[in-house]
Design an enzyme around this catalytic site. Sequence first.
Site, PDB file in Angstrom:
ATOM      1  CD  GLU A   1      -1.508 -11.805 -11.371  1.00 55.20           C
ATOM      2  OE1 GLU A   1      -0.633 -11.536 -11.043  1.00 55.20           O
ATOM      3  OE2 GLU A   1      -2.818 -11.398 -11.466  1.00 55.20           O
TER       4      GLU A   1
ATOM      5  CB  CYS B   1      -7.078  -4.018  -5.990  1.00 54.92           C
ATOM      6  SG  CYS B   1      -9.023  -5.843  -6.257  1.00 54.92           S
ATOM      7  CG  HIS B   2      -5.522  -9.891  -7.278  1.00 52.46           C
ATOM      8  ND1 HIS B   2      -5.838  -9.350  -8.372  1.00 52.46           N
ATOM      9  CD2 HIS B   2      -4.162 -10.347  -7.930  1.00 52.46           C
ATOM     10  CE1 HIS B   2      -4.886  -9.589  -9.432  1.00 52.46           C
ATOM     11  NE2 HIS B   2      -4.893 -10.430  -9.093  1.00 52.46           N
TER      12      HIS B   2
ATOM     13  CE1 TYR C   1      -4.249  -1.673   0.040  1.00 55.77           C
ATOM     14  CE2 TYR C   1      -2.599  -3.248   1.608  1.00 55.77           C
ATOM     15  CZ  TYR C   1      -3.863  -2.703   0.972  1.00 55.77           C
ATOM     16  OH  TYR C   1      -4.731  -3.830   1.089  1.00 55.77           O
TER      17      TYR C   1
ATOM     18  CG  ASN D   1     -10.938  -2.196  -7.767  1.00 51.58           C
ATOM     19  OD1 ASN D   1     -11.164  -2.128  -8.978  1.00 51.58           O
ATOM     20  ND2 ASN D   1      -9.725  -3.457  -8.142  1.00 51.58           N
TER      21      ASN D   1
END
Length: 198
Positions: free
Chosen positions: A161, A134-135, A99, A126
């Site tokens: 990912e 946002c993950h 963040y 979001n």
Amino acid sequence: MFTSVFSESPVGSLVLESKDGERLRSCLFTTVRRGTKAPETSQRSHAPIFGQARDWLARYFAGERPNPAELPLDPEGTAFQLSVWAVLAAIPYGEMVTYGWVAERVGENRGKRTSARAVGGAVGANPLGIIIPCHRVIGANSSLTGFGGGLEAKVALLELEGIAMPRGPRPEAIETPSKNGPDVLIATETPRNSAQML
């Protein structure tokens, strides 16, 4: 508002919404934090944007790396939220950021300091989960923090990912104000996982 459901997701069904049938307004999980309920019927479910969004999501879940810019997006938010979501959209596939990192980028773009806490609120709002990734945002000490689809879904998306996630208890976020002021947070614990971070 036009809606459609993408149920081929390995992390649960997603509700797609469009105000005009041409641009995607939201992609929300049907459960957990947002409490969104899947519609029983879909109004104009064959709108062009839904075909594009389904194709984008199918490619993402197949391990491809579609770019959020491929879709005509129309998220509704404040100017600040939109600036945060623009930074999120640029986070590379397979990488995680904090963040604080997002706050620095937003601050650079806006020309004024931005707090990680304010960024956290915008990340949580979001409306285009997965598409605006946002993950990929984690706490300063590598804690996973919250996610609209739940932490299990967040872990599944990160693993999809190629990010190796440690098993077992997750570290708790422990942050304290820094000597630089109340808007700057520092972690009081060192990271506990070896995941790649920017």
